[in-house]
Design an enzyme around this catalytic site. Structure first.
Site, PDB file in Angstrom:
ATOM      1  CD  GLU B  49       5.920  16.756  16.541  1.00  0.00           C
ATOM      2  OE1 GLU B  49       4.730  17.171  16.605  1.00  0.00           O
ATOM      3  OE2 GLU B  49       6.288  15.849  15.773  1.00  0.00           O
ATOM      4  CG  PHE B 111       8.099  13.745   2.574  1.00  0.00           C
ATOM      5  CD1 PHE B 111       6.757  14.114   2.498  1.00  0.00           C
ATOM      6  CD2 PHE B 111       8.496  12.882   3.580  1.00  0.00           C
ATOM      7  CE1 PHE B 111       5.830  13.617   3.407  1.00  0.00           C
ATOM      8  CE2 PHE B 111       7.580  12.379   4.488  1.00  0.00           C
ATOM      9  CZ  PHE B 111       6.243  12.749   4.403  1.00  0.00           C
ATOM     10  CD  GLN B 112       7.548  14.282   7.477  1.00  0.00           C
ATOM     11  OE1 GLN B 112       8.535  13.715   7.933  1.00  0.00           O
ATOM     12  NE2 GLN B 112       6.333  14.087   7.958  1.00  0.00           N
ATOM     13  CE  LYS B 161      16.907   9.548   6.673  1.00  0.00           C
ATOM     14  NZ  LYS B 161      16.254   8.870   7.796  1.00  0.00           N
ATOM     15  CG  MET B 478      -8.542  37.614  29.593  1.00  0.00           C
ATOM     16  SD  MET B 478      -8.878  38.477  31.138  1.00  0.00           S
ATOM     17  CE  MET B 478      -7.503  37.926  32.148  1.00  0.00           C
TER      18      MET B 478
END
Lengths: 163, 565
Positions: B49, B111-112, B161, B478
């Site tokens: 993602e 959940f999630q 949802k 760096m």
């Protein structure tokens, strides 16, 4: 320097966290904050007290304005305004102290709003300095609990601040 | 007509002119993906993602359009945060749609579940949790409006949802009304005429240009104003493609790794005109030593940028395109004074040219080891003028800014503000999706590349012919450079002990891999890669301890540079 700022915001989900998060995230100081809806139910008015030099205050003002949820920001510093705070003070008041406590409450034009044999709950409104004064005088008697609303302010004169 | 929430979302995206989204499916967006199956909107499936957000960001940076991302709730959504913060710091227009658990479950540690509005509040321009299907179309309209107007930025829409499956009459609003959001586009006339006067009075003026120049598409106005006034122009990392770097008045980058002449010009100037720049600490170095001799004019669309870090003599809030053209017009009204300005600043330009000659941007070429700067110069030489270059973050990024002579707007995509390693590959992916016919090159280091190397799969799947240049020094270069210069060469955790076989890695994904360890082969390698039709990874084994110079050590003024010997 101390500044008292009114912020009109959309009365919506999460708006308080946007304001408080802005202050904590950018390291701005916040001394007190009070919030409630206005005549228009979808606008809330926040009054907040902060400290900082001119540069910081300019940033606070601009950053508050930058939030999408902010409708208007008014810094009352340098303006004519009425400032009021509400405090409830639960003070020990037993036997010989009861009369003295009442005398002090009277002098400050405060009210006793709850009484027990051992305590008074005093309600006072006024400028924060006045409340500080009452607290100092009641302190020797023993303050059991105190709650202050933080000040709210309104500009003097006929003009109103609205969204 | 009644549509479900997810249908309303996709219809609304089309109303906004969205034809491509980047994303990754999951439980809380499964309904959206089901409708996407039949939608004309193209979906690009990245392998992470974070990469979807960087891809949308790259897409937005090179096109100027709003990048769009879809991710699922919980981990899918939290994975987008680095990408969102990257876009926020660089003011990139983007709308991120995250799935959320059904409204009755919000706050239940479902959940999630993750509180995305809470998490992204400090790194979005605004965010929304849609709690009622009635608000959905209006919310999308507002999100796009906020993302692309004013100072652009990412906006997140958290979409539960249950809202996605609820049906409601679809009507897309014609306009938005946000009483708390009214960006100022038109610069104040009086301020602009004051600016014109200050410019005409200046003896040693400099334009200091930031990323706003590309965001506002004011590149032509800038060139016009520059040539009219003959003012030297220094650009920030974000603006390297905002002004043609082969222009006689271009000073290149300023700041920590800026050119000697840009930093000297800013230090010695008597008028600094900041144009869509925000005085970042990497630009200013020690702030009280920055442009001490100068009056400052600051032009920016975001009032909070003005007087945040430095005192400003003349603020102008507005869109650069408007302000610069107004300023140009105000100056054009005074041809005599303009002529006087050009002649009295001749000496200043000569001084600047002397600085250029004294310490030009240069490196010591070697015939035995590959210098990274040499590779970058060759990539410039062998690619088209409109090739889009992305970078990751580190030495290779600074070398690219220093040595790649950008000529066209929006051709340099790099994470400037947040400095996100792993940005370049997915950003290149997004740019290639936007412009399938243009050359897109990700200039990378071996460290950064490994932060999103999984996106090789996306390149191969979608036949995106991105060319990847890995400047491999087997170091986190760096940080190693800082350790060398300021920590007594104690290379703590910066040696990439395990040599990766990048060629095999590319081949495992089905991409081509080319390795180059000889100076004489650099050109042929790049040429060959550009000829191969698909994605190609080029690995250049570079001289390991090459440093990025000039460098302003932390806490020093920008005139106190460590120069290349």
């Amino acid at each position: 320097m101390k500044h008292t700022i009114s912020v009109l915001v959309e009365n919506e989900f999460g708006v308080l966290s946007r304001i408080s998060g802005l202050f904590s995230g950018r390291g701005f100081n916040i001394e007190s904050l009070s919030v409630a809806p206005t005549l228009e139910p979808n606008i809330s008015r926040m009054t907040l007290v902060t400290r900082g030099d001119d540069r910081i205050l300019e940033q606070i003002n601009k950053q508050l304005n930058k939030l999408i949820s902010t409708i208007k920001v008014v810094d009352f510093t340098g303006e004519q305004y009425v400032e009021r705070e509400l405090a409830l003070i639960k003070v020990t008041a037993e036997a010989d102290q009861r009369a003295e406590a009442l005398r002090i409450v009277d002098i400050f034009r405060a009210n006793v709003v709850d009484v027990t044999p051992k305590s008074y709950t005093v309600q006072i409104t006024g400028a924060p300095a006045k409340i500080d004064g009452l607290i100092e005088l009641l302190r020797p008697m023993g303050i059991k609990e105190i709650v202050r609303s933080g000040p709210i302010v309104m500009g003097r004169g006929a003009k109103g601040v609205t969204g | 007509m009644e549509l479900t929430g997810s249908q309303i979302l996709l219809e609304s995206l089309q109303k906004e002119g969205v034809d491509t989204v980047f994303g990754y499916p999951g439980g809380a967006v499964i309904n959206i993906y089901d409708d996407l199956f039949d939608s004309p909107i193209e979906h690009v499936l990245t392998r992470h993602e974070q990469a979807a957000v960087h891809a949308a960001d790259g897409y937005a940076r090179c096109t100027g359009k709003v990048g769009v991302v879809i991710a699922t709730s919980g981990p899918g959504a939290t994975n987008t945060v680095t990408g969102i913060a990257t876009a926020y710091m660089d003011s990139i227009p983007m709308v991120v749609i995250t799935g959320q658990v059904p409204t009755p479950l919000i706050g239940n540690d479902a959940f999630q579940e993750a509180d995305m509005c809470g998490i992204t509040r400090p790194c979005t321009k605004h965010n929304f949790l849609v709690q009622d299907i009635k608000d959905l179309a209006r919310t999308i309209k507002e999100a796009f409006y906020i993302a692309r107007t004013g100072r652009p930025g990412p906006v997140l829409i958290d979409l539960p949802k249950d809202i996605q499956v609820t049906k409601y009459k679809f009507k897309y609003p014609d306009k938005v009304s946000l009483r708390g959001y009214k960006p100022t586009y038109t610069g104040n006339k009086r301020q602009i005429s004051k600016a014109a006067k200050m410019l005409l009075d200046a003896k040693r003026p400099v334009f200091y240009v930031g990323g706003g120049i590309n965001l506002s598409a004011a590149n032509e106005e800038l060139v016009k104003l520059t040539e009219m006034t003959q003012t030297p122009v220094t650009t920030t990392l974000m603006a390297m493609s905002g002004f043609p770097q082969d222009h006689a008045l271009a000073l290149g980058m300023l700041g920590m790794h800026g050119t000697f002449y840009a930093n000297m010009a800013v230090t010695e100037c008597d008028l600094l005109v900041a144009i869509g720049a925000r005085f970042d600490d990497r630009v200013t170095g020690r702030i009280d030593a920055f442009a001490k001799k100068a009056k400052v004019i600051h032009i920016d669309i975001d009032p909070t940028s003005i007087k945040k870090n430095v005192a400003v003599d003349l603020p102008i809030v507005g869109d650069l395109k408007d302000v610069l053209s107004q300023l140009g017009a105000a100056l054009a009204e005074k041809p005599d004074e303009l002529q006087k300005l050009v002649s009295k600043t001749t000496e200043w330009r000569e001084t600047v040219d002397e600085w250029k000659q004294k310490h030009p941007m240069a490196y010591k070429h070697s015939e035995s080891t590959i210098k990274p700067q040499f590779v970058i110069e060759k990539v410039r030489e062998l690619t088209e003028d409109d090739a889009i270059i992305t970078t990751e973050v580190g030495q290779h990024q600074m070398w690219t800014a220093q040595f790649f002579q950008f000529r066209q707007p929006r051709t340099f995509l790099t994470s400037g503000g947040l400095g996100t390693m792993g940005y370049g590959l997915p950003a290149a992916l997004g740019a290639q999706v936007a412009y399938p016919e243009r050359q897109v090159v990700d200039i990378s280091g071996d460290g950064s590349f490994q932060m999103n190397s999984q996106e090789l799969a996306t390149l191969v799947q979608y036949k995106l012919p991105v060319k990847i240049v890995i400047l491999n020094n087997n170091y986190l270069g760096m940080v190693r450079q800082w350790q060398q210069m300021f920590f007594d060469k104690r290379y703590s955790q910066t040696v990439m002990e395990l040599p990766i076989d990048f060629i095999k890695l590319a081949e495992a994904y089905g991409a081509a891999g080319l390795q180059c360890d000889k100076v004489g082969d650099v050109e042929a390698t790049i040429k060959k890669a550009l000829e191969i039709p698909g994605p190609v990874l080029m690995e250049f084994k570079i001289s390991r301890e090459e440093n990025v110079l000039p460098m302003v050590p932390a806490g020093k003024g920008i005139h106190e540079m460590v120069l290349a010997s």
